[in-house]
Design a protein around this motif. Structure first.
Motif, PDB file in Angstrom:
ATOM      1  N   ARG A 119      32.736   7.458 -24.599  1.00 15.34           N
ATOM      2  CA  ARG A 119      31.701   6.654 -23.953  1.00 15.34           C
ATOM      3  C   ARG A 119      31.173   5.646 -24.953  1.00 15.34           C
ATOM      4  NH1 ARG A 119      26.255  10.286 -22.904  1.00 15.34           N
ATOM      5  NH2 ARG A 119      25.932  11.021 -25.047  1.00 15.34           N
ATOM      6  N   PHE A 120      30.805   4.480 -24.438  1.00 19.26           N
ATOM      7  CA  PHE A 120      30.476   3.335 -25.271  1.00 19.26           C
ATOM      8  C   PHE A 120      29.082   2.824 -24.923  1.00 19.26           C
ATOM      9  CE2 PHE A 120      35.022   3.606 -24.817  1.00 19.26           C
ATOM     10  CZ  PHE A 120      35.478   3.465 -26.123  1.00 19.26           C
ATOM     11  N   LEU A 121      28.210   2.861 -25.907  1.00 11.99           N
ATOM     12  CA  LEU A 121      26.854   2.348 -25.755  1.00 11.99           C
ATOM     13  C   LEU A 121      26.874   0.851 -26.014  1.00 11.99           C
ATOM     14  CD1 LEU A 121      23.774   2.838 -25.426  1.00 11.99           C
ATOM     15  CD2 LEU A 121      23.692   3.211 -27.909  1.00 11.99           C
ATOM     16  N   HIS A 122      26.424   0.093 -25.043  1.00 13.13           N
ATOM     17  CA  HIS A 122      26.454  -1.363 -25.139  1.00 13.13           C
ATOM     18  C   HIS A 122      25.060  -1.908 -24.870  1.00 13.13           C
ATOM     19  CE1 HIS A 122      27.761  -5.450 -24.885  1.00 13.13           C
ATOM     20  NE2 HIS A 122      27.705  -5.546 -23.565  1.00 13.13           N
ATOM     21  N   ILE A 123      24.703  -2.968 -25.588  1.00 16.53           N
ATOM     22  CA  ILE A 123      23.444  -3.667 -25.342  1.00 16.53           C
ATOM     23  C   ILE A 123      23.793  -5.003 -24.709  1.00 16.53           C
ATOM     24  CG2 ILE A 123      21.204  -4.309 -26.267  1.00 16.53           C
ATOM     25  CD1 ILE A 123      21.977  -1.428 -26.903  1.00 16.53           C
ATOM     26  N   HIS A 124      23.412  -5.149 -23.457  1.00 18.96           N
ATOM     27  CA  HIS A 124      23.761  -6.320 -22.654  1.00 18.96           C
ATOM     28  C   HIS A 124      22.635  -7.359 -22.743  1.00 18.96           C
ATOM     29  CE1 HIS A 124      24.976  -8.651 -19.133  1.00 18.96           C
ATOM     30  NE2 HIS A 124      23.769  -8.481 -18.627  1.00 18.96           N
ATOM     31  N   PRO A 129      20.240  -4.048 -13.324  1.00 15.37           N
ATOM     32  CA  PRO A 129      21.489  -4.608 -12.798  1.00 15.37           C
ATOM     33  C   PRO A 129      21.365  -6.025 -12.248  1.00 15.37           C
ATOM     34  CG  PRO A 129      20.482  -3.235 -11.129  1.00 15.37           C
ATOM     35  CD  PRO A 129      19.572  -3.161 -12.328  1.00 15.37           C
ATOM     36  N   GLU A 130      20.195  -6.641 -12.388  1.00 11.94           N
ATOM     37  CA  GLU A 130      19.962  -7.925 -11.728  1.00 11.94           C
ATOM     38  C   GLU A 130      20.762  -9.070 -12.354  1.00 11.94           C
ATOM     39  OE1 GLU A 130      16.331  -5.371 -11.125  1.00 11.94           O
ATOM     40  OE2 GLU A 130      17.616  -5.910 -12.827  1.00 11.94           O
ATOM     41  N   VAL A 131      20.918  -9.056 -13.682  1.00 14.93           N
ATOM     42  CA  VAL A 131      21.512 -10.202 -14.380  1.00 14.93           C
ATOM     43  C   VAL A 131      22.737  -9.731 -15.147  1.00 14.93           C
ATOM     44  CG1 VAL A 131      21.106 -12.097 -15.984  1.00 14.93           C
ATOM     45  CG2 VAL A 131      19.216 -11.228 -14.596  1.00 14.93           C
ATOM     46  N   ARG A 132      23.905 -10.151 -14.712  1.00 24.93           N
ATOM     47  CA  ARG A 132      25.157  -9.683 -15.302  1.00 24.93           C
ATOM     48  C   ARG A 132      25.945 -10.859 -15.883  1.00 24.93           C
ATOM     49  NH1 ARG A 132      28.272  -7.604 -10.696  1.00 24.93           N
ATOM     50  NH2 ARG A 132      27.082  -9.178  -9.558  1.00 24.93           N
ATOM     51  N   SER A 222      16.864 -13.452  -9.455  1.00 22.69           N
ATOM     52  CA  SER A 222      18.063 -13.457 -10.275  1.00 22.69           C
ATOM     53  C   SER A 222      18.661 -14.851 -10.298  1.00 22.69           C
ATOM     54  CB  SER A 222      19.086 -12.462  -9.715  1.00 22.69           C
ATOM     55  OG  SER A 222      20.289 -12.529 -10.442  1.00 22.69           O
ATOM     56  N   PRO A 223      19.214 -15.286 -11.456  1.00 20.13           N
ATOM     57  CA  PRO A 223      19.795 -16.633 -11.508  1.00 20.13           C
ATOM     58  C   PRO A 223      21.048 -16.774 -10.655  1.00 20.13           C
ATOM     59  CG  PRO A 223      20.238 -15.430 -13.532  1.00 20.13           C
ATOM     60  CD  PRO A 223      19.255 -14.611 -12.750  1.00 20.13           C
ATOM     61  N   SER A 224      21.710 -15.654 -10.311  1.00 20.03           N
ATOM     62  CA  SER A 224      22.931 -15.732  -9.526  1.00 20.03           C
ATOM     63  C   SER A 224      23.236 -14.367  -8.933  1.00 20.03           C
ATOM     64  CB  SER A 224      24.097 -16.194 -10.409  1.00 20.03           C
ATOM     65  OG  SER A 224      25.329 -16.112  -9.713  1.00 20.03           O
ATOM     66  N   ASP A 225      23.882 -14.349  -7.775  1.00 20.20           N
ATOM     67  CA  ASP A 225      24.317 -13.081  -7.213  1.00 20.20           C
ATOM     68  C   ASP A 225      25.697 -12.706  -7.723  1.00 20.20           C
ATOM     69  OD1 ASP A 225      25.803 -14.996  -5.934  1.00 20.20           O
ATOM     70  OD2 ASP A 225      25.311 -14.354  -3.895  1.00 20.20           O
ATOM     71  N   ARG A 226      26.229 -13.522  -8.631  1.00 20.76           N
ATOM     72  CA  ARG A 226      27.503 -13.244  -9.267  1.00 20.76           C
ATOM     73  C   ARG A 226      27.297 -13.139 -10.777  1.00 20.76           C
ATOM     74  NH1 ARG A 226      30.966 -18.229  -7.290  1.00 20.76           N
ATOM     75  NH2 ARG A 226      29.001 -19.212  -7.872  1.00 20.76           N
ATOM     76  N   PRO A 227      28.216 -12.487 -11.499  1.00 21.25           N
ATOM     77  CA  PRO A 227      28.100 -12.439 -12.966  1.00 21.25           C
ATOM     78  C   PRO A 227      28.114 -13.842 -13.564  1.00 21.25           C
ATOM     79  CG  PRO A 227      29.696 -10.828 -12.194  1.00 21.25           C
ATOM     80  CD  PRO A 227      29.338 -11.681 -11.004  1.00 21.25           C
ATOM     81  N   CYS A 228      27.293 -14.056 -14.594  1.00 27.17           N
ATOM     82  CA  CYS A 228      27.178 -15.362 -15.241  1.00 27.17           C
ATOM     83  C   CYS A 228      28.040 -15.368 -16.505  1.00 27.17           C
ATOM     84  CB  CYS A 228      25.725 -15.653 -15.598  1.00 27.17           C
ATOM     85  SG  CYS A 228      24.593 -15.603 -14.192  1.00 27.17           S
TER      86      CYS A 228
END
Length: 262
Positions: A119-124, A129-132, A222-228
């Motif tokens: 498992r991988f801990l990531h800082i996004h 989940p709003e901004v991807r 959210s700035p977009s409903d799709r990943p930015c």
């Protein structure tokens, strides 16, 4: 927290890795080991950090994986792998006996690594989940001047893991100190590292399943409903211009924590 850890660190040399190492050192947190990948572009980040007048307030460019491991007396695996998915890296990770890894870059993780029980801990760099998406902080700043970072355990689906910790930040700077390079090499890694710092303060063990904190307040929108992902250079420049226009000389200059609940 000066003790062996169930957490290993996969370090992709660059500004983000430096910021994470700095946080680990400040928290006196010793990973079980460091696996160092190879980044042919790492010098770009180091050069900028050494030349910008404010960068040293956020990231210590003199720190690296070698000095960190020597000072903490932990194993360093110095590899020639340039991607998290390079053939042979999985075997190395499994050979350490460590199953939880702090991820600092190296590509999109393929299913084989998850299937192996790691498992991988990531800082996004955005509120999940709003901004991807990889450059979502630019879109958020342009959209409503919001800036956040979220810690989560990665899954095979991009940016879909359960949020563990989210911190919000604000920028008060003007050109020429504020630039795309400052955003990329200072702001982005620093807000991630600060969120990692908050997580380290809360967790006593990365081997245990620990409940996630109370979810942060929702974004206004959210700035977009799709990943930015890819952002046009003109939009990046527009983002910098918008931030500069908001500069308030009466407030402290730089990047600061921001409590959205107030």
């Amino acid at each position: 927290m000066n003790r062996p850890s169930e957490l290993g660190f996969i370090a992709m040399p660059g500004a983000r890795s430096l910021a994470y190492l700095q946080t680990l050192r400040q928290r006196n947190y010793k990973p079980a080991c460091v696996v160092r990948l190879k980044n042919p572009y790492a010098e770009n980040a180091t050069s900028f950090l050494q030349s910008h007048p404010l960068a040293a307030q956020y990231i210590d460019a003199s720190l690296d994986e070698y000095s960190f491991c020597r000072s903490t007396d932990i194993p360093l695996y110095d590899t020639e792998f340039t991607s998290i998915n390079d053939e042979g890296l999985l075997d190395l990770l499994l050979s350490t006996g460590i199953h939880t890894w702090l991820f600092s870059g190296g590509g999109i993780i393929k299913p084989a690594l998850f299937d192996a029980g790691l498992r991988f801990l990531h800082i996004h760099p955005g509120q999940l989940p709003e901004v991807r998406g990889s450059t979502c902080f630019y879109y958020s700043l342009l959209h409503d001047n919001s800036l956040a970072a979220t810690a989560f355990f990665m899954t095979a689906e991009l940016d879909a893991g359960e949020p563990l910790m989210c911190r919000h930040f604000a920028i008060n700077m003007a050109e020429p100190l504020l630039s795309c390079s400052f955003i990329d090499y200072v702001v982005d890694p620093w807000i991630r590292a600060q969120t990692l710092n908050s997580l380290l303060l809360q967790w006593s063990s990365f081997g245990a399943a620990i409940p996630a904190p109370t979810p942060p307040p929702p974004l206004i929108s959210s700035p977009s409903d799709r990943p930015c992902y890819v952002m046009h250079p003109l939009l990046r420049a527009l983002t910098i211009h918008k931030l500069s226009k908001r500069f308030d000389p009466k407030r402290p200059i730089g990047v600061h924590h921001f409590d959205r609940s107030n």
